[in-house]
Design a protein around this motif. Sequence first.
Motif, PDB file in Angstrom:
ATOM      1  N   GLY A  55       0.810  -1.218   0.000  1.00 23.75           N
ATOM      2  CA  GLY A  55       0.000   0.000   0.000  1.00 23.75           C
ATOM      3  C   GLY A  55       0.840   1.264   0.000  1.00 23.75           C
ATOM      4  N   PHE A  56       2.165   1.096   0.047  1.00 26.27           N
ATOM      5  CA  PHE A  56       3.093   2.222   0.049  1.00 26.27           C
ATOM      6  C   PHE A  56       4.135   2.002  -1.040  1.00 26.27           C
ATOM      7  CE2 PHE A  56       1.358   2.189   4.263  1.00 26.27           C
ATOM      8  CZ  PHE A  56       1.302   3.506   4.654  1.00 26.27           C
ATOM      9  N   ASP A  57       4.616   3.074  -1.652  1.00 29.59           N
ATOM     10  CA  ASP A  57       5.740   3.007  -2.586  1.00 29.59           C
ATOM     11  C   ASP A  57       7.004   3.309  -1.794  1.00 29.59           C
ATOM     12  OD1 ASP A  57       4.247   2.481  -4.937  1.00 29.59           O
ATOM     13  OD2 ASP A  57       3.684   4.607  -5.034  1.00 29.59           O
ATOM     14  N   LEU A  58       7.953   2.378  -1.814  1.00 27.42           N
ATOM     15  CA  LEU A  58       9.216   2.611  -1.116  1.00 27.42           C
ATOM     16  C   LEU A  58       9.989   3.743  -1.784  1.00 27.42           C
ATOM     17  CD1 LEU A  58      10.557  -0.959  -0.297  1.00 27.42           C
ATOM     18  CD2 LEU A  58      10.205   0.899   1.331  1.00 27.42           C
ATOM     19  N   LEU A  59      10.486   4.658  -0.985  1.00 22.33           N
ATOM     20  CA  LEU A  59      11.307   5.750  -1.504  1.00 22.33           C
ATOM     21  C   LEU A  59      12.747   5.274  -1.627  1.00 22.33           C
ATOM     22  CD1 LEU A  59       9.921   8.727   0.602  1.00 22.33           C
ATOM     23  CD2 LEU A  59       9.136   7.871  -1.609  1.00 22.33           C
ATOM     24  N   GLU A  60      13.500   5.896  -2.517  1.00 22.64           N
ATOM     25  CA  GLU A  60      14.923   5.558  -2.688  1.00 22.64           C
ATOM     26  C   GLU A  60      15.674   5.869  -1.398  1.00 22.64           C
ATOM     27  OE1 GLU A  60      16.570   4.077  -5.162  1.00 22.64           O
ATOM     28  OE2 GLU A  60      14.657   3.764  -6.141  1.00 22.64           O
ATOM     29  N   PRO A  61      16.592   5.023  -0.989  1.00 25.08           N
ATOM     30  CA  PRO A  61      17.168   3.883  -1.698  1.00 25.08           C
ATOM     31  C   PRO A  61      16.448   2.563  -1.459  1.00 25.08           C
ATOM     32  CG  PRO A  61      18.423   4.246   0.279  1.00 25.08           C
ATOM     33  CD  PRO A  61      17.332   5.310   0.243  1.00 25.08           C
ATOM     34  N   GLY A  62      15.231   2.586  -0.958  1.00 26.86           N
ATOM     35  CA  GLY A  62      14.475   1.356  -0.731  1.00 26.86           C
ATOM     36  C   GLY A  62      14.687   0.814   0.673  1.00 26.86           C
ATOM     37  N   LEU A  63      14.654  -0.492   0.785  1.00 27.16           N
ATOM     38  CA  LEU A  63      14.818  -1.169   2.070  1.00 27.16           C
ATOM     39  C   LEU A  63      16.288  -1.555   2.221  1.00 27.16           C
ATOM     40  CD1 LEU A  63      13.126  -2.126   4.473  1.00 27.16           C
ATOM     41  CD2 LEU A  63      12.893  -4.313   3.307  1.00 27.16           C
ATOM     42  N   VAL A  64      16.985  -0.872   3.102  1.00 33.25           N
ATOM     43  CA  VAL A  64      18.433  -1.048   3.245  1.00 33.25           C
ATOM     44  C   VAL A  64      18.834  -1.000   4.714  1.00 33.25           C
ATOM     45  CG1 VAL A  64      18.957  -0.044   0.978  1.00 33.25           C
ATOM     46  CG2 VAL A  64      18.841   1.434   2.977  1.00 33.25           C
ATOM     47  N   TRP A  65      20.114  -1.274   4.984  1.00 33.89           N
ATOM     48  CA  TRP A  65      20.650  -1.094   6.329  1.00 33.89           C
ATOM     49  C   TRP A  65      20.538   0.391   6.671  1.00 33.89           C
ATOM     50  CZ3 TRP A  65      21.351  -5.576   8.553  1.00 33.89           C
ATOM     51  CH2 TRP A  65      21.750  -6.673   7.801  1.00 33.89           C
ATOM     52  N   PRO A  66      20.187   0.752   7.904  1.00 35.12           N
ATOM     53  CA  PRO A  66      19.996   2.168   8.260  1.00 35.12           C
ATOM     54  C   PRO A  66      21.129   3.114   7.858  1.00 35.12           C
ATOM     55  CG  PRO A  66      19.153   0.802  10.007  1.00 35.12           C
ATOM     56  CD  PRO A  66      19.837  -0.126   9.030  1.00 35.12           C
ATOM     57  N   PRO A  67      22.408   2.741   8.027  1.00 35.71           N
ATOM     58  CA  PRO A  67      23.463   3.694   7.624  1.00 35.71           C
ATOM     59  C   PRO A  67      23.481   3.968   6.121  1.00 35.71           C
ATOM     60  CG  PRO A  67      24.380   2.024   9.067  1.00 35.71           C
ATOM     61  CD  PRO A  67      22.982   1.581   8.715  1.00 35.71           C
ATOM     62  N   ASP A  68      22.895   3.071   5.330  1.00 33.74           N
ATOM     63  CA  ASP A  68      22.871   3.264   3.884  1.00 33.74           C
ATOM     64  C   ASP A  68      21.681   4.099   3.429  1.00 33.74           C
ATOM     65  OD1 ASP A  68      25.148   1.743   3.649  1.00 33.74           O
ATOM     66  OD2 ASP A  68      24.055  -0.118   3.275  1.00 33.74           O
ATOM     67  N   TRP A  69      20.739   4.386   4.332  1.00 35.79           N
ATOM     68  CA  TRP A  69      19.561   5.138   3.923  1.00 35.79           C
ATOM     69  C   TRP A  69      19.921   6.571   3.597  1.00 35.79           C
ATOM     70  CZ3 TRP A  69      15.456   8.118   3.107  1.00 35.79           C
ATOM     71  CH2 TRP A  69      14.353   7.498   2.523  1.00 35.79           C
ATOM     72  N   ARG A  70      20.656   7.188   4.438  1.00 35.00           N
ATOM     73  CA  ARG A  70      21.172   8.537   4.181  1.00 35.00           C
ATOM     74  C   ARG A  70      22.650   8.521   4.571  1.00 35.00           C
ATOM     75  NH1 ARG A  70      17.827   9.445   0.933  1.00 35.00           N
ATOM     76  NH2 ARG A  70      15.996  10.705   1.230  1.00 35.00           N
ATOM     77  N   PRO A  71      23.504   8.076   3.642  1.00 36.30           N
ATOM     78  CA  PRO A  71      24.910   7.878   3.977  1.00 36.30           C
ATOM     79  C   PRO A  71      25.742   9.154   4.108  1.00 36.30           C
ATOM     80  CG  PRO A  71      24.537   7.369   1.676  1.00 36.30           C
ATOM     81  CD  PRO A  71      23.183   7.666   2.286  1.00 36.30           C
TER      82      PRO A  71
END
Length: 95
Positions: A55-71
């Motif tokens: 029901g949701f569109d994943l925003l970039e970078p998607g489903l990742v390790w937390p440090p990779d979400w906003r590196p």
Amino acid sequence: MQRATRHLAGAAGIRQFLELASPVLDFDRAVEMYKAGGVTLVPRSRARVERLFDGFDLLEPGLVWPPDWRPELGVGEVRDEGTPVPLYAGVGRKR
């Protein structure tokens, strides 16, 4: 948990977001670390966590390790590459 996220999706208004981090199955040490601290957790596979975003569109970078979400690092910050984070994190926008 999936029922809870479906409920949130139904209650969310236009342009609402879901932020979620979940312990992962593929990091056994995490379960033991939390258990030693008296915390019970339910680790999930990547596919199971992705289903929580139905029901949701994943925003970039998607489903990742937390440090990779906003590196990007702040001034004076240093990323510790040797410390794994036993979570998947993602943000989704309601469809």
